[in-house]
Design an enzyme around this catalytic site. Structure first.
Site, short mmCIF file in Angstrom:
data_model
loop_
_atom_site.label_atom_id
_atom_site.label_comp_id
_atom_site.label_asym_id
_atom_site.label_seq_id
_atom_site.Cartn_x
_atom_site.Cartn_y
_atom_site.Cartn_z
N LYS A 107 0.82 -1.22 0.00
CA LYS A 107 0.00 0.00 0.00
C LYS A 107 0.86 1.28 0.00
O LYS A 107 2.06 1.23 0.27
CB LYS A 107 -0.93 -0.03 1.22
CG LYS A 107 -1.97 -1.16 1.17
CD LYS A 107 -2.92 -1.11 2.37
CE LYS A 107 -3.98 -2.20 2.28
NZ LYS A 107 -4.93 -2.12 3.41
N PHE A 137 -15.45 3.52 6.95
CA PHE A 137 -14.10 3.90 6.58
C PHE A 137 -13.86 3.89 5.07
O PHE A 137 -12.75 4.15 4.60
CB PHE A 137 -13.07 3.01 7.29
CG PHE A 137 -13.21 1.53 7.01
CD1 PHE A 137 -12.74 0.98 5.83
CD2 PHE A 137 -13.79 0.69 7.95
CE1 PHE A 137 -12.85 -0.39 5.59
CE2 PHE A 137 -13.91 -0.67 7.72
CZ PHE A 137 -13.43 -1.21 6.52
N ARG A 167 -1.87 -14.24 4.80
CA ARG A 167 -2.58 -13.56 5.89
C ARG A 167 -1.78 -13.68 7.20
O ARG A 167 -1.74 -12.77 8.02
CB ARG A 167 -3.99 -14.15 6.09
CG ARG A 167 -4.94 -14.04 4.90
CD ARG A 167 -5.48 -12.67 4.64
NE ARG A 167 -6.11 -12.06 5.78
CZ ARG A 167 -6.83 -10.92 5.70
NH1 ARG A 167 -6.99 -10.31 4.53
NH2 ARG A 167 -7.35 -10.39 6.76
N ARG A 174 2.52 -6.21 9.37
CA ARG A 174 1.77 -5.09 9.91
C ARG A 174 2.29 -4.67 11.29
O ARG A 174 2.32 -3.49 11.61
CB ARG A 174 0.28 -5.44 9.94
CG ARG A 174 -0.34 -5.32 8.53
CD ARG A 174 -1.68 -5.97 8.43
NE ARG A 174 -2.43 -5.55 7.25
CZ ARG A 174 -3.58 -6.08 6.88
NH1 ARG A 174 -4.12 -7.05 7.59
NH2 ARG A 174 -4.20 -5.67 5.79
N ASN A 193 -2.00 0.29 6.71
CA ASN A 193 -1.43 -0.93 7.29
C ASN A 193 -0.58 -1.73 6.31
O ASN A 193 -0.45 -2.95 6.42
CB ASN A 193 -2.54 -1.77 7.94
CG ASN A 193 -3.61 -2.19 6.94
OD1 ASN A 193 -3.49 -1.89 5.76
ND2 ASN A 193 -4.63 -2.88 7.41
N HIS A 232 -2.20 -5.36 1.55
CA HIS A 232 -3.50 -6.04 1.36
C HIS A 232 -3.21 -7.49 1.01
O HIS A 232 -2.25 -7.77 0.29
CB HIS A 232 -4.28 -5.39 0.21
CG HIS A 232 -5.43 -6.25 -0.26
ND1 HIS A 232 -6.67 -6.21 0.34
CD2 HIS A 232 -5.51 -7.22 -1.22
CE1 HIS A 232 -7.46 -7.10 -0.25
NE2 HIS A 232 -6.78 -7.72 -1.20
P1 IDP Z 1 -7.85 -6.78 5.79
O1 IDP Z 1 -7.04 -5.85 4.91
O2 IDP Z 1 -7.07 -7.26 6.98
O3 IDP Z 1 -8.48 -7.92 5.01
P2 IDP Z 1 -10.50 -5.55 5.83
O4 IDP Z 1 -11.48 -5.68 6.96
O5 IDP Z 1 -10.77 -6.29 4.57
O6 IDP Z 1 -9.05 -5.92 6.43
O7 IDP Z 1 -10.39 -4.00 5.52
C1 IDP Z 1 -9.79 -3.55 4.33
C2 IDP Z 1 -8.86 -2.38 4.65
O8 IDP Z 1 -9.65 -1.29 5.12
C3 IDP Z 1 -7.86 -2.62 5.78
O9 IDP Z 1 -6.71 -3.31 5.38
C4 IDP Z 1 -7.55 -1.21 6.23
O10 IDP Z 1 -6.67 -0.57 5.33
C5 IDP Z 1 -8.93 -0.57 6.12
N1 IDP Z 1 -9.68 -0.64 7.38
C6 IDP Z 1 -10.27 -1.74 7.94
N2 IDP Z 1 -10.89 -1.45 9.10
C7 IDP Z 1 -10.69 -0.12 9.28
C8 IDP Z 1 -11.10 0.80 10.31
O11 IDP Z 1 -11.77 0.45 11.30
N3 IDP Z 1 -10.69 2.11 10.15
C9 IDP Z 1 -9.96 2.53 9.07
N4 IDP Z 1 -9.57 1.71 8.08
C10 IDP Z 1 -9.93 0.40 8.18
MG MG Z 2 -9.90 -7.81 3.50
#
Ligand code: IDP
Ligand code: MG
Length: 140
Positions: free
Chosen positions: A11, A59, A87, A104, A114, A117
């Site tokens: 990212k 978000f 993961r 992360r 973070n 992806h």
């Molecule tokens: P993941 O990337 O671990 O699969 P997801 O729930 O799919 O997590 O969320 C996609 C992306 O959205 C996250 O990697 C992060 O960049 C962002 N994100 C997820 N939850 C939050 C939040 O509560 N606040 C802000 N950004 C978030």
């Molecule tokens: Mg995801």
């Protein structure tokens, strides 16, 4: 365990800090092979389409703004159990909850910025890989 492919994105927070090589080393050290890779700057439309599953989340807008704030590196990782392995190497979404030694935990700036992806299932991996790559660009 069957050989599998998953879609990874380094990212903008990580490309900005010149961490592409350090993150790629984590994948390779875990036995994942980078079988396709390209650096690109997503358009807002592309970011919204890629994260379409999250469009109802609070978000979503901030996430799309962040994803177009700089270049990303899209890549296909291949290996045994690649979706779950990736993961594991990435760590939890929120770096505060990520295990020691994960990407992360070591590199993320926040729950949003973070660093990486990774697809969450083999089914979504196939969809996400096709979003960025054609079959001819993936060389296992
Ligand atoms: P993941 O990337 O671990 O699969 P997801 O729930 O799919 O997590 O969320 C996609 C992306 O959205 C996250 O990697 C992060 O960049 C962002 N994100 C997820 N939850 C939050 C939040 O509560 N606040 C802000 N950004 C978030
Ligand atoms: Mg995801």
């Amino acid at each position: 365990m069957a050989k599998e492919r998953t879609l990874s994105i380094i990212k903008p927070d990580a490309t900005r800090r010149n961490l592409t090589g350090k993150i790629n080393a984590r994948f390779e050290d875990a036995g994942l092979r980078i079988v396709a890779q390209k650096r690109l700057w997503l358009t807002r439309g592309q970011a919204e389409a890629f994260y379409g599953v999250h469009k109802e989340r609070a978000f979503f807008n901030d996430l799309c703004d962040f994803m177009v704030s700089g270049p990303v590196v899209a890549q296909v990782l291949e290996g045994d159990n690649a979706v779950a392995k990736n993961r594991e190497v990435m760590g939890a979404t929120n770096p505060a909850q990520a295990d020691a030694g994960t990407i992360r935990k070591d590199f993320a700036e926040s729950i949003e910025a973070n660093s990486v992806h990774g697809s969450d299932s083999a089914e979504n991996a196939a969809i996400e890989i096709a979003f960025f790559f054609s079959e001819i660009e993936i060389v296992g």
